[in-house]
Scaffold this motif. Sequence first.
Motif, PDB file in Angstrom:
ATOM      1  N   GLY A  66       0.760  -1.059  -0.164  1.00 37.16           N
ATOM      2  CA  GLY A  66       0.115  -0.092   0.046  1.00 37.16           C
ATOM      3  C   GLY A  66       0.981   1.091  -0.132  1.00 37.16           C
ATOM      4  O   GLY A  66       1.651   1.317   0.178  1.00 37.16           O
ATOM      5  N   TYR A  67       0.122   2.585  -0.367  1.00 36.28           N
ATOM      6  CA  TYR A  67       0.551   3.897  -0.081  1.00 36.28           C
ATOM      7  C   TYR A  67      -0.216   4.706   0.961  1.00 36.28           C
ATOM      8  O   TYR A  67      -0.448   4.908   1.324  1.00 36.28           O
ATOM      9  N   THR A  68       0.499   5.391   1.201  1.00 34.81           N
ATOM     10  CA  THR A  68      -0.189   6.260   2.403  1.00 34.81           C
ATOM     11  C   THR A  68       1.030   7.203   2.071  1.00 34.81           C
ATOM     12  O   THR A  68       1.594   7.505   2.569  1.00 34.81           O
ATOM     13  N   PRO A  69      -0.073   8.658   2.120  1.00 34.37           N
ATOM     14  CA  PRO A  69       0.555   9.852   2.003  1.00 34.37           C
ATOM     15  C   PRO A  69       1.330  10.697   3.268  1.00 34.37           C
ATOM     16  O   PRO A  69      -0.099  10.100   4.205  1.00 34.37           O
ATOM     17  N   LEU A  70       2.668  10.401   3.100  1.00 37.76           N
ATOM     18  CA  LEU A  70       2.741  11.675   4.685  1.00 37.76           C
ATOM     19  C   LEU A  70       2.018  12.318   5.473  1.00 37.76           C
ATOM     20  O   LEU A  70       0.826  13.191   3.934  1.00 37.76           O
ATOM     21  N   SER A  71       1.892  13.255   6.409  1.00 37.01           N
ATOM     22  CA  SER A  71       1.153  13.868   6.731  1.00 37.01           C
ATOM     23  C   SER A  71       1.117  15.563   7.094  1.00 37.01           C
ATOM     24  O   SER A  71       0.646  16.213   7.448  1.00 37.01           O
ATOM     25  N   PHE A  72       2.200  15.926   5.735  1.00 37.35           N
ATOM     26  CA  PHE A  72       2.430  17.512   5.213  1.00 37.35           C
ATOM     27  C   PHE A  72       1.992  17.763   4.352  1.00 37.35           C
ATOM     28  O   PHE A  72       2.059  16.123   3.168  1.00 37.35           O
ATOM     29  N   PRO A  73       1.858  18.940   4.115  1.00 37.76           N
ATOM     30  CA  PRO A  73       1.588  19.224   2.755  1.00 37.76           C
ATOM     31  C   PRO A  73       2.169  18.561   1.348  1.00 37.76           C
ATOM     32  O   PRO A  73       3.309  18.736   1.837  1.00 37.76           O
ATOM     33  N   ALA A  74       1.928  19.163  -0.158  1.00 40.34           N
ATOM     34  CA  ALA A  74       2.849  18.619  -1.009  1.00 40.34           C
ATOM     35  C   ALA A  74       3.284  19.606  -0.942  1.00 40.34           C
ATOM     36  O   ALA A  74       2.913  21.045  -0.854  1.00 40.34           O
ATOM     37  N   LEU A  75       4.642  19.438  -1.666  1.00 39.99           N
ATOM     38  CA  LEU A  75       5.726  20.811  -2.036  1.00 39.99           C
ATOM     39  C   LEU A  75       6.015  20.812  -3.145  1.00 39.99           C
ATOM     40  O   LEU A  75       5.364  20.529  -4.026  1.00 39.99           O
ATOM     41  N   ALA A  76       5.481  22.439  -3.501  1.00 45.19           N
ATOM     42  CA  ALA A  76       5.628  23.239  -4.674  1.00 45.19           C
ATOM     43  C   ALA A  76       6.900  23.251  -5.050  1.00 45.19           C
ATOM     44  O   ALA A  76       7.275  24.324  -5.325  1.00 45.19           O
ATOM     45  N   GLU A  77       7.484  22.066  -5.725  1.00 45.58           N
ATOM     46  CA  GLU A  77       8.222  22.166  -6.470  1.00 45.58           C
ATOM     47  C   GLU A  77       8.233  20.394  -7.121  1.00 45.58           C
ATOM     48  O   GLU A  77       8.003  19.892  -6.595  1.00 45.58           O
ATOM     49  N   SER A  78       9.651  20.567  -7.368  1.00 41.50           N
ATOM     50  CA  SER A  78      10.056  18.839  -8.006  1.00 41.50           C
ATOM     51  C   SER A  78      10.633  18.503  -7.800  1.00 41.50           C
ATOM     52  O   SER A  78      12.353  18.933  -7.224  1.00 41.50           O
ATOM     53  N   VAL A  79      10.616  17.316  -6.600  1.00 38.56           N
ATOM     54  CA  VAL A  79      11.885  16.475  -5.127  1.00 38.56           C
ATOM     55  C   VAL A  79      12.574  15.621  -6.608  1.00 38.56           C
ATOM     56  O   VAL A  79      11.642  15.175  -7.430  1.00 38.56           O
ATOM     57  N   TYR A  80      13.479  15.668  -6.523  1.00 43.68           N
ATOM     58  CA  TYR A  80      14.726  14.844  -7.325  1.00 43.68           C
ATOM     59  C   TYR A  80      15.556  13.846  -6.257  1.00 43.68           C
ATOM     60  O   TYR A  80      16.263  13.006  -7.525  1.00 43.68           O
TER      61      TYR A  80
END
Length: 183
Positions: A66-80
């Motif tokens: 399964g996938y679980t979203p982590l508990s903080f908002p989406a980041l306004a950038e492209s994480v690499y």
Amino acid sequence: MPVFEVLASATGALVGHIYPPQPGDAVTAVAGVAATRTFVIAVEHEGSCRTRLYEMRLTAAGQLAGYTPLSFPALAESVYTLTVSPDASTVAYAGQFCHGSDGEVGVIKDAGRQVRHWSLSGGMRIPSLSLSGDGSMLAYVTSPPYASRLWPSGEATSGPDGQIRLLMTGFTGRCTGRALAPA
């Protein structure tokens, strides 16, 4: 299209495929969590330039649990690039903003209750990150077009390319929760 192919370590045989959380998602970075079958993945939805971090768990047979979203908002950038401390209390990332060449290094601790950011400028990239066991130190390597040393205050100074650097995250004391606490 699958994002991951799971292979048997003894034989190299294909065990299975793992697909992204939703159609149109692209996994841009992945980091393992200590000696577990858990990973943190950075997921950018097509055309959004926002990155959401997920915990991805696998079964002993190598199948997606399964996938679980982590508990903080989406980041306004492209994480690499991603890394996770061995105790899973801290996640660090490097990303680039979609408009321009600047980006940031970020450290998220205790399920998002503590967050720090340091600016990257001039197109500098950080291809490799590593956190200490307690998340108090972040090691990173810089790459072209030029390199800078980041200080805890967020100020940058020029430095030679390709050096390994240590950054004090400013987080101390015992962990009060895992960075991987579900949303």
